[in-house]
Design an enzyme around this catalytic site. Structure first.
Site, PDB file in Angstrom:
ATOM      1  N   GLU A 124       0.747  -1.199   0.045  1.00 45.29           N
ATOM      2  CA  GLU A 124      -0.046   0.086   0.090  1.00 45.29           C
ATOM      3  C   GLU A 124       0.874   1.330  -0.110  1.00 45.29           C
ATOM      4  O   GLU A 124       1.857   1.341   0.718  1.00 45.29           O
ATOM      5  CB  GLU A 124      -0.970   0.094   1.211  1.00 45.29           C
ATOM      6  CG  GLU A 124      -1.916  -1.256   1.256  1.00 45.29           C
ATOM      7  CD  GLU A 124      -2.917  -1.181   0.195  1.00 45.29           C
ATOM      8  OE1 GLU A 124      -3.228   0.114  -0.502  1.00 45.29           O
ATOM      9  OE2 GLU A 124      -3.486  -2.228  -0.006  1.00 45.29           O
ATOM     10  N   ARG A 153     -17.750  -0.755   5.063  1.00 40.95           N
ATOM     11  CA  ARG A 153     -18.910  -1.510   4.325  1.00 40.95           C
ATOM     12  C   ARG A 153     -19.402  -2.485   5.155  1.00 40.95           C
ATOM     13  O   ARG A 153     -20.224  -3.113   4.821  1.00 40.95           O
ATOM     14  CB  ARG A 153     -18.347  -1.667   3.107  1.00 40.95           C
ATOM     15  CG  ARG A 153     -17.639  -0.588   2.336  1.00 40.95           C
ATOM     16  CD  ARG A 153     -18.165  -0.734   0.858  1.00 40.95           C
ATOM     17  NE  ARG A 153     -17.744   0.637   0.067  1.00 40.95           N
ATOM     18  CZ  ARG A 153     -17.082   0.702  -1.007  1.00 40.95           C
ATOM     19  NH1 ARG A 153     -16.666  -0.470  -1.527  1.00 40.95           N
ATOM     20  NH2 ARG A 153     -16.989   1.990  -1.185  1.00 40.95           N
ATOM     21  N   CYS A 194      -7.201  -1.947   7.779  1.00 37.26           N
ATOM     22  CA  CYS A 194      -5.957  -2.106   7.384  1.00 37.26           C
ATOM     23  C   CYS A 194      -5.495  -0.351   7.284  1.00 37.26           C
ATOM     24  O   CYS A 194      -4.269  -0.068   7.474  1.00 37.26           O
ATOM     25  CB  CYS A 194      -5.841  -2.757   6.174  1.00 37.26           C
ATOM     26  SG  CYS A 194      -6.280  -4.510   6.382  1.00 37.26           S
ATOM     27  N   HIS A 202      -1.220  -6.043   1.733  1.00 35.21           N
ATOM     28  CA  HIS A 202      -2.340  -6.831   1.650  1.00 35.21           C
ATOM     29  C   HIS A 202      -2.183  -8.065   1.011  1.00 35.21           C
ATOM     30  O   HIS A 202      -1.765  -8.183  -0.038  1.00 35.21           O
ATOM     31  CB  HIS A 202      -3.174  -5.896   0.752  1.00 35.21           C
ATOM     32  CG  HIS A 202      -4.519  -5.259   1.693  1.00 35.21           C
ATOM     33  ND1 HIS A 202      -4.522  -4.008   1.698  1.00 35.21           N
ATOM     34  CD2 HIS A 202      -5.174  -5.575   2.821  1.00 35.21           C
ATOM     35  CE1 HIS A 202      -5.540  -3.510   2.488  1.00 35.21           C
ATOM     36  NE2 HIS A 202      -5.959  -4.677   3.157  1.00 35.21           N
TER      37      HIS A 202
HETATM   38  N1  PCA Z   1      -8.183  -6.998   6.363  1.00 36.08           N
HETATM   39  C1  PCA Z   1      -9.119  -5.834   6.466  1.00 36.08           C
HETATM   40  C2  PCA Z   1      -8.961  -5.770   7.934  1.00 36.08           C
HETATM   41  C3  PCA Z   1      -8.345  -6.935   8.620  1.00 36.08           C
HETATM   42  C4  PCA Z   1      -7.775  -7.590   7.550  1.00 36.08           C
HETATM   43  O1  PCA Z   1      -7.217  -8.565   7.419  1.00 36.08           O
HETATM   44  C5  PCA Z   1      -8.667  -4.602   5.855  1.00 36.08           C
HETATM   45  O2  PCA Z   1      -8.238  -4.949   4.678  1.00 36.08           O
HETATM   46  O3  PCA Z   1      -8.940  -3.534   6.291  1.00 36.08           O
END
Ligand code: PCA
Length: 211
Positions: free
Chosen positions: A80, A90, A145, A170
């Site tokens: 990111e 959401r 996140c 991610h």
């Molecule tokens: N993914 C979520 C929150 C916890 C996770 O593993 C996110 O992308 O915000």
């Protein structure tokens, strides 16, 4: 030896497991890129997640910070670029709350965004060299996140540690997450857990190798 703080998230929403947690657990204590990995799991609830994160940052004084989470539906790993001072959920968090159009940080002088301080391009190139397709992502979403990335960068900036590389990866679904999707819902792209863990390790090697 430098310390690399690696976090994953607890399971959330309809997902029975979280591949980010499994990767973090698998790498806990490992020496990666010349740094020692200290892993921790974060709760999927903003107040508890921020408290846990700040405690970890202060207790371990890490030389690098790699936060990870699941992005169900993304086909590959992503690093990111930015965290926004916004929460707009959401789906409910694990406490059942939905925050809409809400600041991630309530302080009047909190900046609208922080940029990741990871060497993002080097991470993506190292993934590719290791046979792992991946990319930089320009949105971490507006859920937990994004929230923890914002708070980690904010805390480091306010404790004289803006130079500590810190960012968020991610990861896609693993088979366990994909298998839990009901038959009437669209299927999720997934990667084997070993490949997800390997991608996190490669990113940690790049980051750990520079501190
Ligand atoms: N993914 C979520 C929150 C916890 C996770 O593993 C996110 O992308 O915000």
């Amino acid at each position: 030896m430098p310390t690399l703080l690696l976090t994953g998230f607890e399971p959330f929403h309809t997902h029975p497991i979280n591949p980010s947690a499994q990767a973090a657990e698998a790498l806990d204590g490992a020496e990666v890129g010349g740094a020692r990995v200290v892993s921790a799991l974060l709760p999927v609830e903003p107040h508890a997640a921020a408290a846990a994160l700040l405690t970890l940052l202060d207790a371990h004084q890490p030389d690098a910070v790699l936060l990870t989470g699941l992005a169900a539906g993304r086909p590959h790993v992503t690093a990111e670029r930015v965290a926004l001072n916004v929460m707009d959920f959401r789906i409910p968090d694990n406490a059942g709350w939905v925050y809409r159009d809400h600041p991630a940080h309530g302080h009047a002088e909190a900046p609208p965004a922080y940029m990741s301080t990871l060497p993002l391009r080097a991470v993506v190139e190292a993934w590719r060299a290791a046979g792992i397709p991946g990319d930089i992502s320009n949105t971490a979403g507006l859920y937990l996140c994004n929230f923890v990335l914002y708070h980690a960068l904010d805390h480091l900036a306010h404790t004289g540690r803006a130079g500590v590389p810190c960012g968020f990866l991610h990861v896609p679904a693993n088979a366990g997450v994909a298998l839990a999707v009901p038959e009437d819902r669209p299927p999720l792209p997934y990667l084997p857990q070993e490949e997800i863990t390997r991608a996190v390790r490669v990113a940690a090697e790049v980051v750990g190798g520079r501190v």
